[in-house]
Design an enzyme around this catalytic site. Sequence first.
Site, PDB file in Angstrom:
ATOM      1  N   SER A  74       0.841  -1.208   0.000  1.00 21.66           N
ATOM      2  CA  SER A  74       0.000   0.000   0.000  1.00 21.66           C
ATOM      3  C   SER A  74       0.874   1.257   0.000  1.00 21.66           C
ATOM      4  CB  SER A  74      -0.972  -0.034   1.192  1.00 21.66           C
ATOM      5  OG  SER A  74      -1.910   1.013   1.120  1.00 21.66           O
ATOM      6  N   HIS A 183      -8.745   1.060  -0.125  1.00 23.14           N
ATOM      7  CA  HIS A 183      -8.594   0.056  -1.186  1.00 23.14           C
ATOM      8  C   HIS A 183      -9.914  -0.593  -1.587  1.00 23.14           C
ATOM      9  CE1 HIS A 183      -4.314   0.538  -1.216  1.00 23.14           C
ATOM     10  NE2 HIS A 183      -4.277   0.370   0.087  1.00 23.14           N
TER      11      HIS A 183
END
Length: 297
Positions: A74, A183
Amino acid sequence: MAKELADKYPAARRTFDEADEALGYKLSTLCFEGPEDQLRLTEITQPAILTASIAALRVLETRMPKPSYVAGHSLGEYSAHVAAGTFSFADAVRTVRNRGKYMQEAVPAGVGAMAAILGMESEKVAAVCQDAAQGEVCEPANINSPEQIVISGNTAAVERAAKLADERGAKRAKLLPVSAPFHCSLMKPAQVRLEVDLDKLTMHKPVYPVVCNVEAELVMDDLGARDTLVRQVTGSVKWDPCMRLLIAQGVQTFVEVGPGKVLCGLMRQIDRSKTCLNVSDGPSLTKTVELLSQTRV
């Protein structure tokens, strides 16, 4: 966070000074002294973790062989691109500050949630998300390991999915204390805003191949880097496939750089036969450098 490295190593101290200058406020003071409630704000957390990671990297990289590949989970994908020279650290730290801000502002407080599903196959988790959505958003967000998948979406849908996962045999399903549903497609407003920022950055061909989260494939050019970082905001972090890609490339030794040991923990669930080292402070730096000198990388 990283205070010990900054006190002992000039390269780490310069990294924090560079972040302070790029951001226009004393990120270093917040990292070294707190308060913790401010550090938990995602627009501060993201540049703080990036800076601590690059500070550790700059101390480590003069003491170890060059890597064959770089990857990050990430936010960590930005650290990976800094390591690969895709863009400058100063540009990265400003971009991730905005990334955190955009993510926080994309969804009103309470509207979204995330949950960890433990001990359930990815196909079954995907089916749980689909069945629980009921017209809302509920999607796999982090494919972390065979043992851990995080889901994200509207609060009610995620709660339904957690309950359904329990009923269908997951070892455990638990809601996570997060500030936003990262996400997943609810992050689309943040993705649109971040794409504008990324389009303005000067990018270069990465020196090392970067494993991108959204495709679990190698990125070898600046256009690919920009595209995958944009899509990463709403896309799933395919960490398990990313690590399996590197293992298939013959990688035996992984070094986690930055705060914590979460990725080493995930590697134990993915492939216990691989060596995973970490660098977050002075003792871990010394240990990792010593082990790397003895290990076939």
